[in-house]
Design an enzyme around this catalytic site. Structure first.
Site, PDB file in Angstrom:
ATOM      1  N   ARG A 147     -13.610  -9.466  17.215  1.00 38.26           N
ATOM      2  CA  ARG A 147     -13.836  -9.772  18.883  1.00 38.26           C
ATOM      3  C   ARG A 147     -14.057  -8.390  19.370  1.00 38.26           C
ATOM      4  O   ARG A 147     -14.351  -7.274  18.749  1.00 38.26           O
ATOM      5  CB  ARG A 147     -12.192 -10.141  19.248  1.00 38.26           C
ATOM      6  CG  ARG A 147     -11.371  -8.842  18.848  1.00 38.26           C
ATOM      7  CD  ARG A 147     -10.038  -9.048  19.573  1.00 38.26           C
ATOM      8  NE  ARG A 147      -9.203  -7.856  19.588  1.00 38.26           N
ATOM      9  CZ  ARG A 147      -8.487  -7.361  18.591  1.00 38.26           C
ATOM     10  NH1 ARG A 147      -8.486  -8.222  17.659  1.00 38.26           N
ATOM     11  NH2 ARG A 147      -7.937  -6.271  18.849  1.00 38.26           N
TER      12      ARG A 147
ATOM     13  N   GLU B 287       0.983  -1.139   0.053  1.00 36.98           N
ATOM     14  CA  GLU B 287      -0.061  -0.043   0.009  1.00 36.98           C
ATOM     15  C   GLU B 287       0.957   1.143   0.044  1.00 36.98           C
ATOM     16  O   GLU B 287       1.916   1.229   0.596  1.00 36.98           O
ATOM     17  CB  GLU B 287      -0.828  -0.039   1.500  1.00 36.98           C
ATOM     18  CG  GLU B 287      -1.846  -0.959   1.440  1.00 36.98           C
ATOM     19  CD  GLU B 287      -2.770  -0.926   2.704  1.00 36.98           C
ATOM     20  OE1 GLU B 287      -2.226  -0.307   3.783  1.00 36.98           O
ATOM     21  OE2 GLU B 287      -3.780  -1.186   2.758  1.00 36.98           O
TER      22      GLU B 287
ATOM     23  N   ILE C 213       1.292   5.953   4.503  1.00 40.38           N
ATOM     24  CA  ILE C 213       0.486   7.097   5.084  1.00 40.38           C
ATOM     25  C   ILE C 213       1.606   7.623   6.216  1.00 40.38           C
ATOM     26  O   ILE C 213       1.535   6.985   7.212  1.00 40.38           O
ATOM     27  CB  ILE C 213      -0.530   7.037   5.397  1.00 40.38           C
ATOM     28  CG1 ILE C 213      -1.504   6.576   4.269  1.00 40.38           C
ATOM     29  CG2 ILE C 213      -1.248   8.537   6.028  1.00 40.38           C
ATOM     30  CD1 ILE C 213      -3.027   6.565   4.246  1.00 40.38           C
TER      31      ILE C 213
HETATM   32  C1  MV4 Z   1      -0.408   1.784   7.508  1.00 44.40           C
HETATM   33  C2  MV4 Z   1       0.421   2.800   7.982  1.00 44.40           C
HETATM   34  C3  MV4 Z   1       0.733   3.735   7.009  1.00 44.40           C
HETATM   35  N1  MV4 Z   1       0.438   3.689   5.697  1.00 44.40           N
HETATM   36  N2  MV4 Z   1      -0.927   1.636   6.427  1.00 44.40           N
HETATM   37  C4  MV4 Z   1      -0.461  -0.568  11.934  1.00 44.40           C
HETATM   38  C5  MV4 Z   1      -1.433  -1.344  12.269  1.00 44.40           C
HETATM   39  C6  MV4 Z   1      -2.302  -1.763  11.226  1.00 44.40           C
HETATM   40  N3  MV4 Z   1      -3.527  -1.965  11.493  1.00 44.40           N
HETATM   41  C7  MV4 Z   1      -2.033  -0.953  10.072  1.00 44.40           C
HETATM   42  N4  MV4 Z   1      -0.920   0.074  10.527  1.00 44.40           N
HETATM   43  C8  MV4 Z   1      -0.573   0.837   9.887  1.00 44.40           C
HETATM   44  N5  MV4 Z   1      -0.755   0.763   8.461  1.00 44.40           N
HETATM   45  C9  MV4 Z   1      -0.562   2.546   5.482  1.00 44.40           C
HETATM   46  N6  MV4 Z   1      -0.742   2.148   4.125  1.00 44.40           N
HETATM   47  C10 MV4 Z   1       0.681   2.832   9.273  1.00 44.40           C
HETATM   48  C11 MV4 Z   1       0.492   1.962  10.274  1.00 44.40           C
HETATM   49  C12 MV4 Z   1       0.760   2.176  11.721  1.00 44.40           C
HETATM   50  C13 MV4 Z   1      -0.127   2.500  12.321  1.00 44.40           C
HETATM   51  C14 MV4 Z   1      -1.407   2.475  12.319  1.00 44.40           C
HETATM   52  C15 MV4 Z   1      -2.391   2.758  13.524  1.00 44.40           C
HETATM   53  C16 MV4 Z   1      -1.710   2.900  14.638  1.00 44.40           C
HETATM   54  C17 MV4 Z   1      -0.376   2.925  14.810  1.00 44.40           C
HETATM   55  C18 MV4 Z   1       0.471   2.762  13.757  1.00 44.40           C
HETATM   56  C19 MV4 Z   1       1.776   2.561  14.082  1.00 44.40           C
HETATM   57  C20 MV4 Z   1       2.709   2.424  13.025  1.00 44.40           C
HETATM   58  C21 MV4 Z   1       2.060   2.075  11.767  1.00 44.40           C
END
Ligand code: MV4
Length: 453
Positions: free
Chosen positions: A292, A200, A203
């Site tokens: 959950r 992906e 972000i």
């Molecule tokens: C991402 C992202 C940035 N860009 N996807 C981390 C948990 C998982 N559910 C998805 N996550 C992330 N996905 C894209 N395309 C950054 C994270 C992420 C993050 C997301 C939510 C809360 C904390 C986080 C910490 C690091 C990275």
């Protein structure tokens, strides 16, 4: 309605489920490992069964032991709580085939949402916004290279079997992509027995906002608003609140309706959570769905006045949801601080051991969900969370003030806890103003460097 429910879990969530069952006049069965003999869930349940030694693989995650315990006690349903087997489709299947109602969604729904690449495609097909990326899992580097060139760097490589942040890798250019792809596939194969990955657009500073969903067997599906979960470290949430301090009423309605639409697309049953990332411009994207009840469910309970665990049990027993979407009302503000047996000044390292003194805070607008007591020994084998403080107020400032007071009042002696971390976080001007993204904890800890040793 069920006559007897077995709780396939431990700690505060086991107590939470026992209390919900008692309100519904359902008998309870606790299961426990040899390390949990002195645990409160064992004392508070009507019956209890030892299911094996301390390691989870030989007790709380050991399906035959749990099924045997349900059989010998004559339970008719099993509540999995969170963690352990709560999102294990095989366990849900075995429960059903042995004649026990699994209190949660169907195995098919768990499986579908458990594969993050399938979940992403399913929700995109349902019309939800997803981050630009691969339509499914990637077959080779050439596919990844072409895709990344199209969407632009940086990109993030994710394991299809991952979730909750496990098995992710960021690539800033083609070289990092080649390297990262191989590493991510190998890691995913080793950790999950499935090496499939997808890509992906990355972000940079997202906010993590999740919506609580609930479906019943009569075709009703509602959302209960959102929880702001951006205060995390290593994908472990530390503070959650509802409502999110930055979401507008219009955004809440829009994203809530989207979440409902996505859950309807899979005919979702029981409690579920849809996780969204919000970028700096307020654009939002579906990330994953958790099938959950979650640790942070109490903040939703406080602002909606509902009991989500009772609702889970009723819905699993075939009863309709107790309210329709237009009857959901949100009042006030709630915030939760997770108290972990960890030393935040030494990289949050676990601090198990005997709690020599425990004072539980109280007062207006304060709820404590915890299984510990003075004299209790926190075992080293499990999650380090020893309880949750949930403060409620008519607005965010009142909830925050009540939390600050609770953090001053609470006394935990004998082990290190995350209480000082929470005091630091709540005092921070950015937190106070609600200006938080997923890099907040990092920044906070830089301001107060860890002591060495
Ligand atoms: C991402 C992202 C940035 N860009 N996807 C981390 C948990 C998982 N559910 C998805 N996550 C992330 N996905 C894209 N395309 C950054 C994270 C992420 C993050 C997301 C939510 C809360 C904390 C986080 C910490 C690091 C990275």
């Amino acid at each position: 309605m069920f006559r007897k429910v077995l709780i396939a879990n431990r700690g505060e969530i086991a107590l939470r489920v026992i209390r919900a069952c008692r309100e519904l006049r359902i008998a309870t069965v606790a299961v426990f490992s040899e390390a949990d003999r002195e645990s409160l869930h064992v004392r508070l349940a009507d019956e209890s069964v030892c299911i094996g030694p301390a390691p989870p693989a030989r007790s709380y995650n050991y399906v035959p032991r749990l099924i045997s315990a349900a059989e010998v006690t004559g339970a008719d349903a099993i509540h999995p709580g969170y963690g352990f087997l709560s999102e294990n489709a095989h366990f849900a299947e075995v429960c059903a085939s042995c004649g026990f109602t699994f209190i949660g969604p169907t195995p098919e729904m768990i499986r579908k949402m458990g594969d993050k690449a399938i979940a992403r495609r399913t929700m995109a097909d349902a019309g939800l916004p997803v981050v630009p990326g691969s339509p499914g899992v990637l077959n080779d580097f050439e596919e990844a290279r072409a895709l990344a060139a199209e969407i632009g760097y940086p990109v993030i490589i994710k394991a299809a079997a991952g979730g909750g942040g496990r098995g992710m890798r960021i690539a800033g250019d083609e070289k990092q992509l080649r390297l990262g792809l191989g590493i991510a596939q190998a890691e995913a194969g080793a950790a999950f027995g499935n090496h499939a990955v997808y890509v992906e657009k990355y972000i940079g500073r997202p906010r993590h906002v999740e919506f609580q969903l609930f479906g019943d067997a009569h075709g009703n599906l509602i959302h209960l608003g959102e929880r702001e979960c951006s205060v995390q470290r290593n994908h472990q949430k530390l503070i959650e609140e509802s409502p999110s301090p930055f979401l507008s009423e219009a955004q809440r309605r829009k994203v809530g309706a989207m979440a409902v639409r996505g859950a309807q697309a899979i005919g979702y049953l029981n409690a579920g959570t849809m996780e969204f990332l919000f970028d700096e411009d307020g654009a939002f994207y579906f990330m994953e769905m958790n099938t959950r009840i979650q640790v942070e469910h109490p903040v939703t309970e406080e602002v909606t006045g509902l009991d989500l665990v009772k609702e889970q049990i009723r819905v699993a027993a075939g009863e309709p949801l107790s309210l329709a979407q237009d009857q959901v009302e949100w009042v006030g503000h709630a915030i939760e601080c997770r108290i972990n047996a960890e030393d935040h000044q030494h990289g949050f390292r676990p601090s198990p051991g005997k709690i020599t003194y425990w004072y539980k805070p109280g007062g207006p607008g304060l709820r404590v969900d915890s299984h510990v007591y003075a004299g209790y020994t926190v075992p080293p084998h499990y999650d380090s969370m020893i309880g949750k403080l949930i403060a409620y107020g008519k607005d965010r400032p009142e909830a925050l003030r009540r939390m600050e007071i609770a953090l001053e009042e609470i006394i935990v002696e004998g082990i290190k806890t995350t209480i000082p971390f929470h005091q630091l976080a709540l005092r921070d001007p950015r937190f106070q103003s609600g200006d938080i993204d997923t890099h907040f904890v990092e920044g906070l800890l830089k301001k107060e460097p860890a002591t060495t040793g």
